[in-house]
Design an enzyme around this catalytic site. Structure first.
Site, PDB file in Angstrom:
ATOM      1  N   TYR A   1       0.818  -1.208   0.000  1.00 52.65           N
ATOM      2  CA  TYR A   1       0.000   0.000   0.000  1.00 52.65           C
ATOM      3  C   TYR A   1       0.860   1.269   0.000  1.00 52.65           C
ATOM      4  O   TYR A   1       0.401   2.341  -0.383  1.00 52.65           O
ATOM      5  CB  TYR A   1      -0.947   0.035   1.208  1.00 52.65           C
ATOM      6  CG  TYR A   1      -2.033  -1.017   1.180  1.00 52.65           C
ATOM      7  CD1 TYR A   1      -2.206  -1.852   0.080  1.00 52.65           C
ATOM      8  CD2 TYR A   1      -2.894  -1.186   2.244  1.00 52.65           C
ATOM      9  CE1 TYR A   1      -3.186  -2.825   0.055  1.00 52.65           C
ATOM     10  CE2 TYR A   1      -3.889  -2.154   2.225  1.00 52.65           C
ATOM     11  CZ  TYR A   1      -4.033  -2.972   1.133  1.00 52.65           C
ATOM     12  OH  TYR A   1      -5.004  -3.935   1.108  1.00 52.65           O
TER      13      TYR A   1
ATOM     14  N   LYS B   1       3.063 -15.450   2.245  1.00 49.11           N
ATOM     15  CA  LYS B   1       2.935 -16.150   0.952  1.00 49.11           C
ATOM     16  C   LYS B   1       4.364 -16.479   0.517  1.00 49.11           C
ATOM     17  O   LYS B   1       4.836 -16.059  -0.556  1.00 49.11           O
ATOM     18  CB  LYS B   1       2.207 -15.224  -0.046  1.00 49.11           C
ATOM     19  CG  LYS B   1       1.872 -15.860  -1.365  1.00 49.11           C
ATOM     20  CD  LYS B   1       0.719 -16.851  -1.309  1.00 49.11           C
ATOM     21  CE  LYS B   1       0.442 -17.445  -2.667  1.00 49.11           C
ATOM     22  NZ  LYS B   1      -0.471 -18.615  -2.613  1.00 49.11           N
TER      23      LYS B   1
ATOM     24  N   ASP C   1      -3.521 -18.011   1.478  1.00 49.88           N
ATOM     25  CA  ASP C   1      -4.705 -18.646   0.870  1.00 49.88           C
ATOM     26  C   ASP C   1      -5.261 -19.727   1.795  1.00 49.88           C
ATOM     27  O   ASP C   1      -6.485 -19.845   1.989  1.00 49.88           O
ATOM     28  CB  ASP C   1      -4.394 -19.194  -0.531  1.00 49.88           C
ATOM     29  CG  ASP C   1      -3.023 -19.837  -0.638  1.00 49.88           C
ATOM     30  OD1 ASP C   1      -2.215 -19.712   0.313  1.00 49.88           O
ATOM     31  OD2 ASP C   1      -2.736 -20.491  -1.664  1.00 49.88           O
TER      32      ASP C   1
ATOM     33  N   ASP D   1      -5.459  -6.660   5.841  1.00 51.23           N
ATOM     34  CA  ASP D   1      -6.641  -5.892   5.440  1.00 51.23           C
ATOM     35  C   ASP D   1      -7.760  -6.856   5.054  1.00 51.23           C
ATOM     36  O   ASP D   1      -8.916  -6.724   5.470  1.00 51.23           O
ATOM     37  CB  ASP D   1      -6.236  -5.013   4.238  1.00 51.23           C
ATOM     38  CG  ASP D   1      -7.283  -3.970   3.907  1.00 51.23           C
ATOM     39  OD1 ASP D   1      -8.241  -3.819   4.680  1.00 51.23           O
ATOM     40  OD2 ASP D   1      -7.134  -3.314   2.861  1.00 51.23           O
TER      41      ASP D   1
ATOM     42  N   ASP E   1     -11.272  -8.293   7.586  1.00 52.28           N
ATOM     43  CA  ASP E   1     -12.677  -8.188   7.166  1.00 52.28           C
ATOM     44  C   ASP E   1     -13.336  -9.561   7.165  1.00 52.28           C
ATOM     45  O   ASP E   1     -14.495  -9.708   7.555  1.00 52.28           O
ATOM     46  CB  ASP E   1     -12.787  -7.552   5.774  1.00 52.28           C
ATOM     47  CG  ASP E   1     -12.969  -6.038   5.878  1.00 52.28           C
ATOM     48  OD1 ASP E   1     -12.534  -5.475   6.900  1.00 52.28           O
ATOM     49  OD2 ASP E   1     -13.533  -5.444   4.948  1.00 52.28           O
TER      50      ASP E   1
END
Ligand code: NAD
Length: 353
Positions: free
Chosen positions: A141, A186, A219, A243, A247
């Site tokens: 970001y 990852k 994942d 992020d 959620d």
């Protein structure tokens, strides 16, 4: 103890829920002989209307002088024109950077009484009590961005010290809880994730050998969070994965109106806010659930003021109101008596007393 608390009600339901948070802080202060002083300042759309700036200098000065900041929410249709030069969210990003908060903590607990409000099967939700710790100031970001007509790129960078400091926050939390840390990356594909994993492995072996470490690819983590949510204690991850996973985790609890957050930096000063937005659809109607903000107050007492037993008292009061059937509209089942924002807050204050 004495503490200075900056209140930023913001927009929409922000003022209603911050008012509830303040009432709870005042009750705790008078019960335990603490002296909390409050300074209310403008932020977001309300600040744009009054000054043209979503985070005026006066607000920054007050936040810097405070031991903790309690924010409602910012934004709303009035300020949402994407071409506008000044937007409420800019105030929020600037606030995080001014306060130097790099660790975003989002606890998720599911009460048995509210399991039906979640889209996940009730039997999977028994005993869910986890915290996601998201790195807030690094990663993709904030990396360099390029754009031509037919291609675009976002650079993702992490430095060892950024990984170490967030992992220390998460591992220290795990040590005080059930002693389990899950690091999400990852590492099979991304170089930043390989650095992340090496750093986590080394730091945990050197500094937190007593904390059990699990490592998951992002994942797989997205799947495990839904298939075995109760197994998790503390999850630590980088900015973008955090992020998305926070959620996802919020859906375990059923309503946005229940979930608090804390953003912490190197000092004890922190920024506390419910995870929901300004909910313009219900603003000013007394329908907002203040539980997320009151639970954020509990985090403020714990992390910025070191008042653990008062924090637990507030969390216990929210729980007891819900266990006794107290419901705002967002968590009510058909036929339930619905409490207004102020009636729910009053019930929490009564439970505190
Ligand atoms: P939202 O969280 O404001 O609302 C989503 C839905 O959840 C709405 O139906 C709302 O009524 C409901 N809801 C949210 N909080 C509730 C509560 N405490 N009690 C009961 N119901 C609640 O998200 P949105 O509608 O996508 O965004 C509205 C505005 O808020 C936008 O301008 C957005 O940019 C802003 N926003 C701000 C923050 C922040 O300040 N940190 C975070 C998210 C969104």
């Amino acid at each position: 103890m004495k503490a200075q608390i900056c209140l930023l009600p913001g927009d929409g339901i922000g003022p209603e829920v911050v008012q509830a948070g303040r009432a709870v802080l005042e009750t705790i202060a008078s019960q335990h002989g603490h002296q909390f002083s409050f300074d209310e300042q403008l932020a977001g759309g309300a600040a744009i209307d009054a000054t043209g700036n979503p985070l005026p200098d006066e607000t920054i000065t007050s936040c810097e002088a405070a031991d903790a900041v309690l924010l409602g929410a910012v934004g709303g249709p009035k300020w949402s024109d994407p071409s506008a030069k000044v937007r409420p969210e800019q105030g929020l990003l600037k606030l995080r950077s001014v306060l130097g908060v790099f660790a975003n903590l989002r606890p998720v607990q599911v009460l048995d009484e509210l399991a039906a409000a979640s889209p996940i099967k009730s039997e999977l939700l028994k005993g869910v009590d986890l915290i996601v710790v998201r790195e807030l100031t690094g990663g993709i970001y904030f990396g360099e961005k390029t754009r031509s007509e037919t291609s675009a790129s976002d650079l993702c960078t992490y430095h060892t010290h950024e990984i170490e400091r967030i992992v220390r926050v998460a591992a220290a939390l795990a040590r005080k809880r059930r002693g389990k840390l899950c690091s999400v990356d990852k590492a099979n594909v991304l170089e930043t994730s390989r650095l992340w994993r090496e750093t986590v492995d080394r730091l945990m072996a050197d500094e937190f050998p007593d904390v059990e470490l699990e490592t998951l690819l992002v994942d797989a983590a997205a799947m495990h969070l839904l298939s075995r949510p109760a197994d998790f204690d503390v999850i630590v991850t980088e900015n973008m994965f955090g992020d998305i996973l926070t959620d996802e985790a919020s859906m375990l609890a059923g309503s946005l109106g229940l979930l608090p957050s804390a953003s912490l930096g190197e000092s004890t000063r922190g920024l506390y806010e419910p995870i929901h937005g300004s909910a313009p659809d219900i603003a000013g109607k007394g329908l907002a659930n203040p539980a997320a903000t009151i639970a954020s107050v509990a985090l403020l007492l714990r992390h910025s003021l070191g008042l653990e037993s008062e924090a637990q008292q507030v969390e216990g009061a929210i729980r007891s109101v819900i266990q006794a059937g107290g419901r705002t509209a967002d968590i009510a089942a058909p036929g339930d008596k619905v409490l207004s924002t102020s009636a729910f807050t009053e019930a929490v204050i009564k439970a505190l007393r």
